[in-house]
Write a protein that holds these residues in place. Sequence first.
Motif, PDB file in Angstrom:
ATOM      1  N   LEU A 134       7.857  -1.957   5.547  1.00 22.02           N
ATOM      2  CA  LEU A 134       7.666  -2.986   6.572  1.00 22.02           C
ATOM      3  C   LEU A 134       6.558  -2.536   7.515  1.00 22.02           C
ATOM      4  N   LEU A 135       5.519  -3.344   7.644  1.00 21.90           N
ATOM      5  CA  LEU A 135       4.395  -3.004   8.505  1.00 21.90           C
ATOM      6  C   LEU A 135       4.710  -3.341   9.968  1.00 21.90           C
ATOM      7  N   PRO A 136       3.931  -2.799  10.915  1.00 23.64           N
ATOM      8  CA  PRO A 136       4.226  -3.005  12.340  1.00 23.64           C
ATOM      9  C   PRO A 136       4.293  -4.463  12.779  1.00 23.64           C
ATOM     10  N   ASP A 137       3.602  -5.367  12.066  1.00 22.44           N
ATOM     11  CA  ASP A 137       3.593  -6.781  12.455  1.00 22.44           C
ATOM     12  C   ASP A 137       4.706  -7.584  11.802  1.00 22.44           C
ATOM     13  N   GLY A 138       5.530  -6.936  10.970  1.00 23.35           N
ATOM     14  CA  GLY A 138       6.599  -7.637  10.278  1.00 23.35           C
ATOM     15  C   GLY A 138       6.262  -8.016   8.847  1.00 23.35           C
ATOM     16  N   THR A 139       5.049  -7.721   8.400  1.00 25.42           N
ATOM     17  CA  THR A 139       4.643  -7.989   7.014  1.00 25.42           C
ATOM     18  C   THR A 139       5.401  -7.070   6.054  1.00 25.42           C
ATOM     19  N   ILE A 140       5.887  -7.643   4.954  1.00 26.85           N
ATOM     20  CA  ILE A 140       6.601  -6.861   3.933  1.00 26.85           C
ATOM     21  C   ILE A 140       5.638  -6.543   2.792  1.00 26.85           C
ATOM     22  N   VAL A 141       5.595  -5.277   2.399  1.00 20.49           N
ATOM     23  CA  VAL A 141       4.729  -4.842   1.305  1.00 20.49           C
ATOM     24  C   VAL A 141       5.576  -4.140   0.251  1.00 20.49           C
ATOM     25  N   LYS A 142       5.394  -4.553  -1.006  1.00 23.41           N
ATOM     26  CA  LYS A 142       6.051  -3.887  -2.127  1.00 23.41           C
ATOM     27  C   LYS A 142       4.975  -3.211  -2.972  1.00 23.41           C
ATOM     28  N   LEU A 143       5.014  -1.890  -3.026  1.00 19.34           N
ATOM     29  CA  LEU A 143       4.031  -1.129  -3.791  1.00 19.34           C
ATOM     30  C   LEU A 143       4.490  -0.970  -5.225  1.00 19.34           C
ATOM     31  N   ASN A 144       3.603  -1.295  -6.162  1.00 14.98           N
ATOM     32  CA  ASN A 144       3.887  -1.044  -7.566  1.00 14.98           C
ATOM     33  C   ASN A 144       3.708   0.449  -7.841  1.00 14.98           C
ATOM     34  N   THR A 145       3.991   0.866  -9.041  1.00 19.22           N
ATOM     35  CA  THR A 145       3.927   2.270  -9.411  1.00 19.22           C
ATOM     36  C   THR A 145       2.545   2.881  -9.173  1.00 19.22           C
ATOM     37  N   ASP A 146       2.533   4.139  -8.742  1.00 22.36           N
ATOM     38  CA  ASP A 146       1.295   4.910  -8.567  1.00 22.36           C
ATOM     39  C   ASP A 146       0.300   4.192  -7.662  1.00 22.36           C
ATOM     40  N   SER A 147       0.754   3.796  -6.481  1.00 21.42           N
ATOM     41  CA  SER A 147      -0.087   3.035  -5.549  1.00 21.42           C
ATOM     42  C   SER A 147       0.010   3.626  -4.148  1.00 21.42           C
ATOM     43  N   LYS A 148      -0.958   3.264  -3.310  1.00 23.79           N
ATOM     44  CA  LYS A 148      -0.971   3.772  -1.932  1.00 23.79           C
ATOM     45  C   LYS A 148      -1.539   2.714  -1.000  1.00 23.79           C
ATOM     46  N   ILE A 149      -0.913   2.584   0.170  1.00 21.82           N
ATOM     47  CA  ILE A 149      -1.429   1.709   1.213  1.00 21.82           C
ATOM     48  C   ILE A 149      -1.609   2.530   2.489  1.00 21.82           C
ATOM     49  N   ILE A 150      -2.736   2.320   3.155  1.00 23.63           N
ATOM     50  CA  ILE A 150      -3.057   3.030   4.397  1.00 23.63           C
ATOM     51  C   ILE A 150      -3.120   2.003   5.516  1.00 23.63           C
ATOM     52  N   THR A 151      -2.313   2.184   6.550  1.00 24.80           N
ATOM     53  CA  THR A 151      -2.246   1.235   7.649  1.00 24.80           C
ATOM     54  C   THR A 151      -2.324   1.972   8.989  1.00 24.80           C
TER      55      THR A 151
END
Length: 217
Positions: free
Chosen positions: A64-81
Amino acid sequence: MKEEERVDKKPINYRYFLKVAAILVFVFSISLIVAQINFNEPVKSTSVALVEKVSLPGQKISTLLPDGTIVKLNTDSKIITPAQFSENSREVTLIGEAFFDVKRDESRPFTIKTASMEVTVLGTSFSVSAYEDEEEQSVAVKTGKVSVKDFKDESSIELDPLQMSVLSNKGFVKSEISNPLEAFGWVNQQMVFDNQSIHEVLKEISKWYGKEIEMNI
């Protein structure tokens, strides 16, 4: 014989000079202390704290991101926020694949940056695939509208619900999503194949479980 001239000399007031010297020493000491305090005062940093969320090979995670956005990461992935979004924008960086259910905020567009493209929305749900080892990157829209820009030539494309775009070295290719499960099934732990070669199927299964698969014919 002339009488010697007399010059009356006033006695030196040593106490006066001592007072002046004491005042000068005091002022100089205060100046040094103030200068030292200013020198040691920490500089206010304008850098933004970043947070990384990583899914390992064979793993899928939700965040869950700070603004309430939901993110589902698939296998072997990365998100930078950023730890906190700014007042004017919401921007993240994606490596791999993720499904976004963006909290609507018309005053702050939500932007995803990958190695080759930039995806901008206000509030919608969609999937972005941008693995580093793949030549093509894609965006599939489930709800709402999405704008996708190519960093290479600054071209852009608009996507409506159940539309997708694939970006390669030849530019964008836009198409309709005939089977939503094929595009979004992985979000609900469903693996769906439709008219794909055996090599493509094995590649997806290998990525899904994070294991190398060899086929001997």
